[in-house]
Design a protein around this motif. Structure first.
Motif, mmCIF file in Angstrom:
data_model
loop_
_atom_site.group_PDB
_atom_site.id
_atom_site.type_symbol
_atom_site.label_atom_id
_atom_site.label_comp_id
_atom_site.label_asym_id
_atom_site.label_seq_id
_atom_site.Cartn_x
_atom_site.Cartn_y
_atom_site.Cartn_z
ATOM 1 N N ARG A 1 48.122 -55.509 63.436
ATOM 2 C CA ARG A 1 48.828 -55.297 64.710
ATOM 3 C C ARG A 1 47.953 -54.659 65.769
ATOM 4 O O ARG A 1 48.144 -54.907 66.949
ATOM 5 N N SER B 1 51.732 -69.493 58.795
ATOM 6 C CA SER B 1 52.529 -68.331 58.382
ATOM 7 C C SER B 1 52.741 -68.353 56.875
ATOM 8 O O SER B 1 52.679 -67.319 56.206
ATOM 9 N N HIS C 1 51.474 -65.427 54.417
ATOM 10 C CA HIS C 1 52.473 -64.739 53.602
ATOM 11 C C HIS C 1 52.054 -64.762 52.133
ATOM 12 O O HIS C 1 52.032 -63.732 51.456
ATOM 13 N N ALA D 1 55.509 -58.263 52.219
ATOM 14 C CA ALA D 1 55.738 -58.762 53.579
ATOM 15 C C ALA D 1 56.860 -59.780 53.552
ATOM 16 O O ALA D 1 57.024 -60.510 52.576
ATOM 17 N N GLU D 2 57.667 -59.792 54.627
ATOM 18 C CA GLU D 2 58.732 -60.789 54.772
ATOM 19 C C GLU D 2 58.143 -61.981 55.509
ATOM 20 O O GLU D 2 57.427 -61.797 56.505
ATOM 21 N N GLN E 1 58.768 -61.963 59.275
ATOM 22 C CA GLN E 1 57.971 -60.943 59.973
ATOM 23 C C GLN E 1 56.532 -61.435 60.138
ATOM 24 O O GLN E 1 55.908 -61.271 61.190
ATOM 25 N N GLU F 1 56.460 -63.989 62.859
ATOM 26 C CA GLU F 1 56.593 -63.310 64.150
ATOM 27 C C GLU F 1 55.246 -62.685 64.558
ATOM 28 O O GLU F 1 54.812 -62.801 65.708
ATOM 29 N N ASP F 2 54.575 -62.029 63.587
ATOM 30 C CA ASP F 2 53.269 -61.403 63.866
ATOM 31 C C ASP F 2 52.249 -62.459 64.283
ATOM 32 O O ASP F 2 51.460 -62.253 65.209
#
Ligand code: DC
Length: 228
Positions: A97, A154, A158, A168-169, A172, A175-176
């Motif tokens: 992030r 993604s 993941h 981790a979802e 999420q 989205e990141d």
């Protein structure tokens, strides 16, 4: 020079560039230069010392003292910061992030670009990142740009996080990645390479092994063309 080339692989988050670059380097007997890992190390070291991206003076000092080592291993690369293995810590979502804000700092980019060129100057290197073909190694022997659709990227990211024991979802992670794609597209520095001589590869429907094989075949057939 044949057998001692610089090969660049640029791509967005989750395009598979780092894994492809690592496996390709192994296959060619080259070193792998994961430049994203270098930016991540800077973000980790800065966050440990409570340095913010806009603390230019403190960042400069941090970079001067930074001791980074990138070691290639068969299963994965090992990243050492000041003698400590941080390979897992630099991949944590909290570092993902903040890393973009550090990678946006000219002081960080200038420092790392020099280090990256230092690694590549003897050839025999597969370098992956965003600006390898355009900024760091504009004279590279082979330039690839890997793209894949966001759902596939993604899913890969993941799976990678889970395989490293990082919880981790999926939503999420997606989205990141979406947020980082937007960040990546609006950057002043470190923009994804787009050069006339780059070969774009869409890996959405390929396995990592297929990606490596395809790039390897392109390199070998080009070497044969040069020889004949
Ligand atoms: O590829 P990655 O997710 O490990 O990259 C981490 C961050 O570093 C990301 O915000 C993009 C940035 N980066 C960059 O600006 N230039 C590079 N050559 C490699 C990565």
């Amino acid at each position: 020079m044949i057998g001692n080339e610089v090969i660049t692989i640029d791509g967005l988050v989750g395009s598979g560039k780092s894994t492809t670059a690592r496996l390709l380097a192994q296959r060619l007997g080259f070193r792998h230069l994961d430049t994203g890992a270098m930016y991540r190390v800077v973000a980790l070291a800065a966050s440990q010392d409570h340095i913010l991206p806009n603390h230019e003076g403190k960042l400069k000092k941090l970079l001067e003292d930074l001791d980074i080592e990138l070691l290639s291993c068969s299963e994965s690369d090992i990243v050492i910061l000041n003698g400590e293995d941080v390979s897992e810590a630099i991949r944590r979502p909290e570092i993902s992030r903040i890393v973009g804000s550090f990678a946006d700092q000219l002081v960080v980019r200038n420092f790392l670009v020099e280090r990256q060129r230092g690694v590549g100057k003897f050839g025999g290197t597969v370098a992956d990142g965003r600006d390898m073909a355009s900024v760091v190694f504009p004279d590279a022997d082979f330039k690839f740009r890997m793209v894949a659709d966001i759902d596939e990227r993604s899913r890969r990211r993941h799976t990678e996080l889970l395989s490293k024991g990082i919880e981790a979802e999926y939503l999420q992670v997606r989205e990141d990645i979406h947020r980082r794609d937007i960040e990546d597209a609006s950057r002043d520095y470190g923009e994804l390479s787009s050069t006339d001589d780059i070969v774009e590869i869409d890996t959405s429907n390929w396995t990592i092994e297929e990606q490596v094989q395809n790039i390897y075949s392109l390199i070998v057939s080009n070497r044969e063309k040069i020889k004949s």
